[in-house]
Design an enzyme around this catalytic site. Structure first.
Site, PDB file in Angstrom:
ATOM      1  N   ASN A  17      50.480 -46.898 -56.230  1.00 60.59           N
ATOM      2  CA  ASN A  17      51.512 -47.930 -56.337  1.00 60.59           C
ATOM      3  C   ASN A  17      52.849 -47.191 -56.373  1.00 60.59           C
ATOM      4  O   ASN A  17      53.183 -46.568 -57.376  1.00 60.59           O
ATOM      5  CB  ASN A  17      51.296 -48.747 -57.628  1.00 60.59           C
ATOM      6  CG  ASN A  17      52.444 -49.710 -57.890  1.00 60.59           C
ATOM      7  OD1 ASN A  17      53.294 -49.920 -57.031  1.00 60.59           O
ATOM      8  ND2 ASN A  17      52.459 -50.296 -59.076  1.00 60.59           N
ATOM      9  N   GLU A  22      45.668 -52.011 -66.892  1.00 65.79           N
ATOM     10  CA  GLU A  22      46.790 -51.105 -67.122  1.00 65.79           C
ATOM     11  C   GLU A  22      47.445 -51.443 -68.463  1.00 65.79           C
ATOM     12  O   GLU A  22      48.299 -52.347 -68.526  1.00 65.79           O
ATOM     13  CB  GLU A  22      47.829 -51.266 -66.009  1.00 65.79           C
ATOM     14  CG  GLU A  22      47.302 -50.938 -64.620  1.00 65.79           C
ATOM     15  CD  GLU A  22      48.429 -50.551 -63.672  1.00 65.79           C
ATOM     16  OE1 GLU A  22      48.310 -49.491 -63.062  1.00 65.79           O
ATOM     17  OE2 GLU A  22      49.426 -51.285 -63.565  1.00 65.79           O
ATOM     18  N   HIS A  36      51.453 -57.213 -61.738  1.00 66.78           N
ATOM     19  CA  HIS A  36      51.751 -55.931 -62.393  1.00 66.78           C
ATOM     20  C   HIS A  36      52.614 -56.200 -63.636  1.00 66.78           C
ATOM     21  O   HIS A  36      53.471 -57.093 -63.625  1.00 66.78           O
ATOM     22  CB  HIS A  36      52.488 -54.996 -61.431  1.00 66.78           C
ATOM     23  CG  HIS A  36      52.550 -53.597 -61.945  1.00 66.78           C
ATOM     24  ND1 HIS A  36      53.465 -53.212 -62.898  1.00 66.78           N
ATOM     25  CD2 HIS A  36      51.793 -52.508 -61.685  1.00 66.78           C
ATOM     26  CE1 HIS A  36      53.272 -51.936 -63.192  1.00 66.78           C
ATOM     27  NE2 HIS A  36      52.262 -51.481 -62.473  1.00 66.78           N
ATOM     28  N   GLU A  80      55.110 -54.798 -64.785  1.00 65.93           N
ATOM     29  CA  GLU A  80      56.560 -54.728 -64.561  1.00 65.93           C
ATOM     30  C   GLU A  80      57.092 -56.046 -63.990  1.00 65.93           C
ATOM     31  O   GLU A  80      58.219 -56.447 -64.279  1.00 65.93           O
ATOM     32  CB  GLU A  80      56.878 -53.530 -63.651  1.00 65.93           C
ATOM     33  CG  GLU A  80      56.697 -52.222 -64.428  1.00 65.93           C
ATOM     34  CD  GLU A  80      56.276 -51.026 -63.583  1.00 65.93           C
ATOM     35  OE1 GLU A  80      56.344 -51.088 -62.346  1.00 65.93           O
ATOM     36  OE2 GLU A  80      55.849 -50.023 -64.192  1.00 65.93           O
TER      37      GLU A  80
END
Ligand code: 13P
Length: 250
Positions: free
Chosen positions: A9, A166, A94, A96
């Site tokens: 990524n 994650e 994700h 973020e």
């Protein structure tokens, strides 16, 4: 799971020159790689990377995808557009994006649904924050995130996703959970998927992401239920990305 999957990524990194050098470096080291490889790149570089990856067997992916099919959604990118560049994957949810773009579990689920309907494989990211971990909420958070996605999927679609665990506190920090902790979270997520479709036991790959690098990749990749890695920083250096790929090929 027979074959592991290693995905880079790139996040908001790269330039035409840097990408060309990185992909040349990766392509030069592919002998000895016996796992599935993919790179998820910023939208403006899809055409460049599609061209550079032709014939290599390395799959291309995007870092996000719209929940909408087409229309007045300024700045968004659709599944159909990604397919024009031979994308196989799109990262969805994700942390973020959940944090900086306020993406909710429901929006993430809608994006997963749209990606599947459009023929892409979504890489669905889940993971708890440091505060949630310290409060003992890891399992509750991850279960909520996965279950929201599962709630919008048909039974048959469950096997068409990739999941990436994650932990937010491990991303870009150099800190990692122990492989045993990761294995337990992966087993929990697999159990939730199996409840919806028993074939998920064999067919869904669950990746670990968060400060994975050549020096720690092996201990994660050898664990049961860890089917590969989603790599940030170490995916920006060809030799590091390749070393992780070699470890995943054992
Ligand atoms: P790092 O490997 O840089 O910690 O990033 C992990 C990640 O967020 C991959 O999606």
């Amino acid at each position: 799971m027979a074959r592991k999957l290693i995905v880079g990524n790139w996040k908001m990194n790269g330039s035409l020159a840097m990408n060309a050098e990185l992909l040349e470096g990766i392509k030069a080291g592919l002998a000895g790689v016996d796992c599935d490889l993919a790179v998820c790149v910023p939208f403006p570089y899809l055409a460049q990377c599609q061209h550079a990856l032709e014939g290599t067997g390395i799959a291309l992916g995007a870092e996000d995808v719209s929940a909408h099919a087409v229309g007045a959604y300024t700045g968004q990118v659709s599944t159909r557009m990604l397919l024009d560049f031979d994308c196989k994957y799109a990262i969805v949810g994700h942390s973020e994006r959940r944090e900086y773009c306020n993406e909710s579990d429901e929006l993430v689920a809608n994006k997963v649904q749209r990606a599947l309907a459009g023929g892409l494989t979504p890489i669905v990211c889940v993971g708890e924050s440091l505060k949630e971990k310290d409060a003992g909420l890891t399992e509750a958070v991850v279960s909520r995130q996965i279950n929201t996605v599962l709630s919008v999927l048909e039974e048959r679609e469950v096997c068409d996703i990739v999941v990436a665990y994650e932990p937010v506190w491990a991303i870009g920090t150099g800190k990692t959970p122990t492989p045993e902790m990761v294995k337990d979270v992966h087993a929990l997520m697999r159990e939730l998927m199996i409840r919806k479709n028993p074939d998920a036991a064999e067919r869904v790959r669950i990746l670990y992401g968060g400060s994975m690098k050549p020096s720690n990749a092996e201990e994660f990749l050898k664990m049961r239920d860890i089917d590969g890695g989603l790599i940030g920083g170490a995916a920006l250096k060809a030799s590091d990305f390749l070393k992780i790929a070699y470890l995943a090929s054992k």
